[in-house]
Design a protein around this motif. Sequence first.
Motif, PDB file in Angstrom:
ATOM      1  N   MET A 333       0.847  -1.130   0.302  1.00 26.40           N
ATOM      2  CA  MET A 333      -0.022   0.092  -0.074  1.00 26.40           C
ATOM      3  C   MET A 333       0.912   1.129   0.002  1.00 26.40           C
ATOM      4  N   GLN A 334       0.201   2.422  -0.602  1.00 26.84           N
ATOM      5  CA  GLN A 334       0.800   3.533  -0.268  1.00 26.84           C
ATOM      6  C   GLN A 334       0.727   3.899   1.033  1.00 26.84           C
ATOM      7  N   CYS A 335       1.852   4.764   1.513  1.00 31.33           N
ATOM      8  CA  CYS A 335       1.565   5.237   2.987  1.00 31.33           C
ATOM      9  C   CYS A 335       0.778   6.518   2.856  1.00 31.33           C
ATOM     10  N   TRP A 342       9.066   3.958   7.508  1.00 33.44           N
ATOM     11  CA  TRP A 342       9.472   3.778   8.609  1.00 33.44           C
ATOM     12  C   TRP A 342       8.490   4.562   9.699  1.00 33.44           C
ATOM     13  N   GLU A 343       8.516   5.754   9.492  1.00 35.24           N
ATOM     14  CA  GLU A 343       7.372   6.677  10.088  1.00 35.24           C
ATOM     15  C   GLU A 343       6.198   5.887  10.394  1.00 35.24           C
ATOM     16  N   PHE A 344       5.539   5.577   9.274  1.00 36.17           N
ATOM     17  CA  PHE A 344       4.238   4.682   9.298  1.00 36.17           C
ATOM     18  C   PHE A 344       4.291   3.599  10.066  1.00 36.17           C
ATOM     19  N   PHE A 345       5.449   2.758   9.832  1.00 37.15           N
ATOM     20  CA  PHE A 345       5.648   1.447  10.901  1.00 37.15           C
ATOM     21  C   PHE A 345       5.415   1.854  12.347  1.00 37.15           C
ATOM     22  N   ASP A 346       6.208   2.891  12.682  1.00 34.36           N
ATOM     23  CA  ASP A 346       6.282   3.432  13.789  1.00 34.36           C
ATOM     24  C   ASP A 346       4.627   3.840  14.373  1.00 34.36           C
ATOM     25  N   LYS A 347       3.954   4.342  13.680  1.00 32.09           N
ATOM     26  CA  LYS A 347       2.782   4.836  14.166  1.00 32.09           C
ATOM     27  C   LYS A 347       1.835   3.781  14.284  1.00 32.09           C
ATOM     28  N   LEU A 348       1.645   2.875  13.379  1.00 37.65           N
ATOM     29  CA  LEU A 348       0.808   1.790  13.399  1.00 37.65           C
ATOM     30  C   LEU A 348       1.357   0.922  14.653  1.00 37.65           C
ATOM     31  N   LEU A 349       2.800   0.731  14.868  1.00 40.14           N
ATOM     32  CA  LEU A 349       3.193  -0.091  16.244  1.00 40.14           C
ATOM     33  C   LEU A 349       2.529   0.751  17.493  1.00 40.14           C
ATOM     34  N   ASN A 350       3.096   2.050  17.381  1.00 41.76           N
ATOM     35  CA  ASN A 350       2.760   2.698  18.616  1.00 41.76           C
ATOM     36  C   ASN A 350       1.176   3.097  18.927  1.00 41.76           C
ATOM     37  N   GLU A 351       0.444   3.229  17.947  1.00 38.94           N
ATOM     38  CA  GLU A 351      -0.828   3.693  18.309  1.00 38.94           C
ATOM     39  C   GLU A 351      -1.979   2.572  18.112  1.00 38.94           C
ATOM     40  N   ILE A 352      -1.625   1.598  17.303  1.00 40.28           N
ATOM     41  CA  ILE A 352      -2.626   0.598  17.017  1.00 40.28           C
ATOM     42  C   ILE A 352      -2.159  -0.705  17.215  1.00 40.28           C
ATOM     43  N   GLN A 353      -0.650  -0.936  17.574  1.00 35.73           N
ATOM     44  CA  GLN A 353      -0.191  -2.165  17.749  1.00 35.73           C
ATOM     45  C   GLN A 353      -0.080  -3.109  16.458  1.00 35.73           C
ATOM     46  N   GLY A 356       3.754  -4.121  10.294  1.00 33.43           N
ATOM     47  CA  GLY A 356       3.659  -4.424   8.859  1.00 33.43           C
ATOM     48  C   GLY A 356       5.255  -4.326   8.648  1.00 33.43           C
ATOM     49  N   THR A 357       5.700  -4.111   7.422  1.00 30.28           N
ATOM     50  CA  THR A 357       7.040  -3.920   6.990  1.00 30.28           C
ATOM     51  C   THR A 357       7.063  -2.554   6.010  1.00 30.28           C
ATOM     52  N   PRO A 358       8.034  -1.753   6.718  1.00 31.42           N
ATOM     53  CA  PRO A 358       8.198  -0.608   5.765  1.00 31.42           C
ATOM     54  C   PRO A 358       8.759  -0.925   4.512  1.00 31.42           C
ATOM     55  N   GLY A 359       8.414  -0.203   3.478  1.00 37.48           N
ATOM     56  CA  GLY A 359       8.549  -0.471   1.962  1.00 37.48           C
ATOM     57  C   GLY A 359      10.200  -0.029   1.543  1.00 37.48           C
ATOM     58  N   GLU A 360      10.629   0.862   2.381  1.00 39.65           N
ATOM     59  CA  GLU A 360      12.095   1.126   2.350  1.00 39.65           C
ATOM     60  C   GLU A 360      12.981  -0.307   2.590  1.00 39.65           C
ATOM     61  N   GLY A 361      12.700  -1.003   3.300  1.00 38.47           N
ATOM     62  CA  GLY A 361      13.289  -2.120   3.632  1.00 38.47           C
ATOM     63  C   GLY A 361      13.716  -3.249   2.345  1.00 38.47           C
ATOM     64  N   GLY A 363      14.397  -1.900  -0.513  1.00 36.34           N
ATOM     65  CA  GLY A 363      15.022  -0.981  -1.612  1.00 36.34           C
ATOM     66  C   GLY A 363      14.329   0.452  -1.743  1.00 36.34           C
ATOM     67  N   ALA A 364      15.096   1.480  -2.076  1.00 40.52           N
ATOM     68  CA  ALA A 364      15.176   2.752  -2.001  1.00 40.52           C
ATOM     69  C   ALA A 364      13.669   2.955  -2.632  1.00 40.52           C
ATOM     70  N   CYS A 365      13.422   2.465  -3.745  1.00 40.14           N
ATOM     71  CA  CYS A 365      12.113   2.698  -4.288  1.00 40.14           C
ATOM     72  C   CYS A 365      10.967   2.388  -3.649  1.00 40.14           C
ATOM     73  N   GLY A 366      11.165   1.774  -2.642  1.00 42.01           N
ATOM     74  CA  GLY A 366      10.173   0.872  -1.730  1.00 42.01           C
ATOM     75  C   GLY A 366       9.464   2.386  -0.769  1.00 42.01           C
ATOM     76  N   GLU A 367      10.528   3.316  -0.816  1.00 42.34           N
ATOM     77  CA  GLU A 367       9.920   4.223   0.260  1.00 42.34           C
ATOM     78  C   GLU A 367       8.635   4.975   0.120  1.00 42.34           C
ATOM     79  N   GLY A 368       7.920   5.215   0.824  1.00 43.75           N
ATOM     80  CA  GLY A 368       6.491   5.900   0.671  1.00 43.75           C
ATOM     81  C   GLY A 368       5.732   4.741   0.728  1.00 43.75           C
ATOM     82  N   PHE A 369       5.895   3.474   0.755  1.00 41.81           N
ATOM     83  CA  PHE A 369       5.052   2.245   0.497  1.00 41.81           C
ATOM     84  C   PHE A 369       5.252   1.431   1.776  1.00 41.81           C
TER      85      PHE A 369
END
Length: 394
Positions: A333-335, A342-353, A356-361, A363-369
């Motif tokens: 999904m698009q963030c 990674w910002e979205f990863f932290d938000k989901l972990l901290n706010e709703i537990q 998921g997996t950050p797209g940047e992990g 490759g660089a073009c996965g950033e934002g997904f």
Amino acid sequence: MLTPNLSYANLKESYLFYHIAQKTKAYLEANPDKHLYRMGIGDVSLPLAPAVITALHEAVDDQSEKARFHGYMPECGAPFLRETIAEYYQKRGVSLASDEVFVSSGASDELGDLLDLFDKSNRALIMEPAYPAYVDANTMVGREIVHLPSGPDDHFLPLPKEGLEADLIYLCSPNNPTGAAYNREQLSQWVAWANARGAVILFDAAYEAFIEEDLPHSIFEIPGARTCAIEICSLSKTAGFTGTRLGYTVIPMDLERNGMNLNAMWVRNRTTKTNGISYILQRGGAAVFTEEGQRQIHDNIRIYKENARVLMAALDELDIRYWGGKNAPYIWMQCPDGMGSWEFFDKLLNEIQVVGTPGEGFGACGEGFFRFSTFGDPTDTREAASRLLTLLKR
Ligand code: MLT
């Protein structure tokens, strides 16, 4: 003094899924009362199929009696399993000799081990976003990597293009992490491109069992692939073997480079570096391919597909763009709101537990997904989808 492998200095500090596991562990240590909704690593949540369990038990009993006991197994796989897998391909119209099938301990192990077949001077083409082990395994041996980014414009299905050159080509279809899957015409372009250059395709087919549409399950459905491709498969996702470990690799007899036969080279490698896969596991693996086994594993796959449906419905309601979920067990999904992955990863972990997996992990073009695995517990997945809706509707 010994010189270590200096290429390790070029790796990221830790492997993606290990890094996520460390982050979630730290969160749970700080918040021991919280339950996590795990949709990060693609680890299955349903048990092995009953047919597999029965076969495993029977194989354990075989090991208790002198007349039925098995010691070392053939290094390239038990003939009964190699033949069974060749028959599985035949049902899809792909003819293989059983000695073109090698039984492995799983696709991730094999994707690294197979690199023994190729000289370090070869360039590896990796389409990104990509399963991070492709990059890391090649970085470890100091191989040059050609990164081929993809995105919404090409539907995450990049094709050969002018100026692109490489010797080893990684293709994963259905794709991890994007869920995109190549059609026959697109795969034919890659096969023609590889044959024209004498390149070799490493085709990762770990997710073939999730295909719903009329798309190729194997690179060997494409004419010409026998002279340019190796296929790596796994029972991890297909049949819940993530913790049991079993896979298989197909290396056609026709695959030769510089007068050397890659099938014969792999026999040489396996007979030196392994003592085969346990008899018990291979019996369990063979049960996956029986009629009963196939029915049972597809019952489980249907449950994972229902998880995908629940998550996709939430994303549709939120009007968030996503890919995958249909022919693959991942949703990409698009963030929202231009957030970093990674910002979205932290938000989901901290706010709703939700993990998921950050797209940047990937490759660089996965950033934002961001990637969701659909292998989670169904109750947890429903709760995660509902939490996602509440959080993002705010
Ligand atoms: C993933 O989450 O990408 C996979 O489960 C990792 C793997 O198969 O090793």
